[in-house]
Scaffold this active site. Structure first.
Site, PDB file in Angstrom:
ATOM      1  CG  ASP A  75      -7.018  -0.523   4.982  1.00  0.00           C
ATOM      2  OD1 ASP A  75      -5.914  -0.853   4.531  1.00  0.00           O
ATOM      3  OD2 ASP A  75      -7.444  -0.920   6.070  1.00  0.00           O
ATOM      4  CD  GLU A 106      -4.742  -1.787   1.182  1.00  0.00           C
ATOM      5  OE1 GLU A 106      -5.426  -1.697   2.216  1.00  0.00           O
ATOM      6  OE2 GLU A 106      -3.500  -1.870   1.209  1.00  0.00           O
ATOM      7  CE1 TYR A 113     -10.065  -2.533  10.379  1.00  0.00           C
ATOM      8  CE2 TYR A 113      -9.264  -1.662   8.295  1.00  0.00           C
ATOM      9  CZ  TYR A 113      -9.044  -2.368   9.465  1.00  0.00           C
ATOM     10  OH  TYR A 113      -7.817  -2.916   9.716  1.00  0.00           O
ATOM     11  CD  GLU A 181       0.159  -0.983   3.070  1.00  0.00           C
ATOM     12  OE1 GLU A 181      -0.871  -1.566   2.722  1.00  0.00           O
ATOM     13  OE2 GLU A 181       1.232  -1.055   2.442  1.00  0.00           O
ATOM     14  CD  GLU A 215      -2.576  -3.353   5.638  1.00  0.00           C
ATOM     15  OE1 GLU A 215      -1.667  -3.027   4.846  1.00  0.00           O
ATOM     16  OE2 GLU A 215      -3.702  -2.824   5.599  1.00  0.00           O
TER      17      GLU A 215
END
Length: 339
Positions: A75, A106, A113, A181, A215
Site C-alpha cells: 500500500d 492507504e 499491516y 490493486e 480497494e
C-alpha cells in the site's frame, strides 16, 4: 450542459472550482468512502495469535509470512503513485477530494499491516526481514519492480500536454487499478479467505473485509476516471493501447504466479499453483471487462471458498461500486457470492 470552454479531465491545469461541479460522480464516490470509515482498533487479533501458535503447519506459516511481507510495502507503493503521479494530473477538484480520501485509506491500510506484522511476527529479526521484503524476497522484489516500472514511466511528466502523455498516464492508472490493486491484492485476499474457510485467522479476515471494500472503491474511481477520459477523448483508447493493456495484464499474471509458487512452495492443502493461475486469469478477465474490453483468458473461478462468503450487503464488487456504507458499521462485513 457542460461548458465547452471548461477543461477536460486530463487537460493540463489545476481547476479549483467546485461549482458548477463538472463530475458529480467523483464527489459521490468521496462521500461513499467517508461513510465507510473504520479504524484498525476495531480489528481483534487475539484468536489469530493462538492459531499461529497451535493450528498452522509449516506450509501455512510460510504462506502467512510471505503474505504479510507483501502487505508491509504494497500500500505504500500505491500511496506514492497516487501522490507523485495521479493527484497532479486529474484536473477536477471533486476528483482530487476522492484522491485525498484514498490517500487516507492507504495510510490506514499501512497502519493495519503494521499492526498485523507486529502481532504475527514478534521476533524483531523476522519483522525487520518482512519490512525489507522488496530487497530480500525475490518474488516480492519482482512485484515491486513491476510497480516501479509503471510509476517511473510517467515520473518525469509535469503536464499531460500531448495525446501521448495522456496515453502514458492512462496506462499508469490502468496498471494500478487492474494489476496492483485489482490483481496483486485480490490474489492476497484469496489466500486470506482460504484460511478463513478453514476457520483460521479471523482477525486477519475481518480487517481484510474493510481493506477489500476500500480497494474496491479505489478501483471503481480509477475505472470511472478512465471511462470519463475515454468519453472526452475517444482516440486515446485505440487498438494499440488496448493491446498494451492486455500485455500488461499478462505480465502481471506471470509476476503474481511467481509469488504464488513461492507462497505455496510448502504444499498447502486445498490450494494449487494451477488453480491459482486460473483464478488470476479469471480476475484479469474481470478487470478487462470493467474497462469495456473483451475477456482475454476465458477462465472461470476455481475457488469454491470464494463463492460463498457470509453476506451482509449483496454487492458485486467486480461490476459496480459500493454505496451502502455507514460510519461505524458494527458486526461482520462481507460481500456477495459473485466474488
Amino acid at each position: 450542459m457542460t461548458d465547452p470552454a471548461a477543461p477536460r479531465l486530463l487537460d493540463p491545469g489545476f481547476d479549483l472550482t467546485l461549482r458548477p461541479m463538472r463530475y458529480p460522480q467523483f464527489y459521490e464516490m468521496y462521500r461513499d468512502a467517508v461513510r465507510n470509515t473504520w479504524t484498525v482498533e476495531e480489528v481483534d487479533f487475539a484468536l489469530d495469535v493462538n492459531d499461529l501458535k497451535h493450528k498452522l503447519g509449516p506450509a501455512e506459516r510460510h504462506l502467512i509470512e510471505r503474505l504479510v511481507a507483501f502487505f508491509a510495502t504494497g500500500d505504500s507503493i500505491v500511496s506514492n503513485n497516487l501522490v507523485l503521479n495521479l493527484y497532479q494530473h486529474i484536473n477536477a477538484p471533486e476528483a482530487r477530494m476522492y484522491l485525498s480520501r484514498q490517500l487516507y485509506e492507504e495510510a490506514l491500510h499501512v497502519q493495519f499491516y503494521l499492526t498485523l506484522l507486529d502481532t504475527y511476527l514478534p521476533d524483531p529479526v523476522a519483522r525487520a526481514k518482512a519490512f525489507a521484503a522488496i530487497e530480500n524476497i525475490p518474488s516480492i522484489r519482482a512485484k515491486a519492480a513491476f510497480c516501479f516500472r509503471w510509476m517511473d514511466s510517467i515520473q518525469s511528466l509535469q503536464r499531460l500536454g500531448t495525446r501521448d502523455d495522456r496515453r502514458r498516464f492512462l496506462l499508469n492508472l490502468v496498471c494500478f487499478a487492474c494489476c496492483i490493486e485489482g490483481l496483486f491484492f485480490f490474489a492476497a485476499f484469496a489466500y486470506v479467505y482460504y484460511l478463513r474457510s478453514r476457520g483460521l485467522l479471523h482477525g486477519l479476515a475481518s480487517g481484510t473485509n474493510w481493506v477489500f471494500r476500500d480497494e474496491s472503491g479505489h478501483m471503481a474511481f480509477a475505472f470511472e476516471v478512465i471511462r470519463t477520459a475515454r468519453s472526452e477523448e475517444p482516440d486515446l483508447f485505440d487498438a494499440d493501447l488496448q493491446a498494451q493493456v492486455v500485455r500488461m495484464l499478462e505480465d502481471a499474471v506471470e509476476c503474481e504466479m511467481a509469488f504464488a509458487e513461492d507462497v505455496l512452495s510448502g504444499g498447502v492443502a486445498g490450494l494449487s499453483t494451477r488453480d491459482m493461475r486460473q483464478y488470476l486469469q479469471y480476475v484479469a478477465d474481470q478487470r478487462l471487462a470493467q474497462l469495456g474490453l473483451p475477456r482475454h483468458f476465458g477462465a472461470s473461478n476455481p475457488f469454491a471458498f470464494m463463492d460463498l462468503q457470509d453476506v451482509q450487503e449483496v454487492t458485486n464488487f467486480f461490476e459496480r461500486r459500493v454505496s451502502a456504507y455507514q460510519v461505524g458499521v458494527q458486526g461482520e462485513v462481507a460481500f456477495d457470492a459473485a466474488f
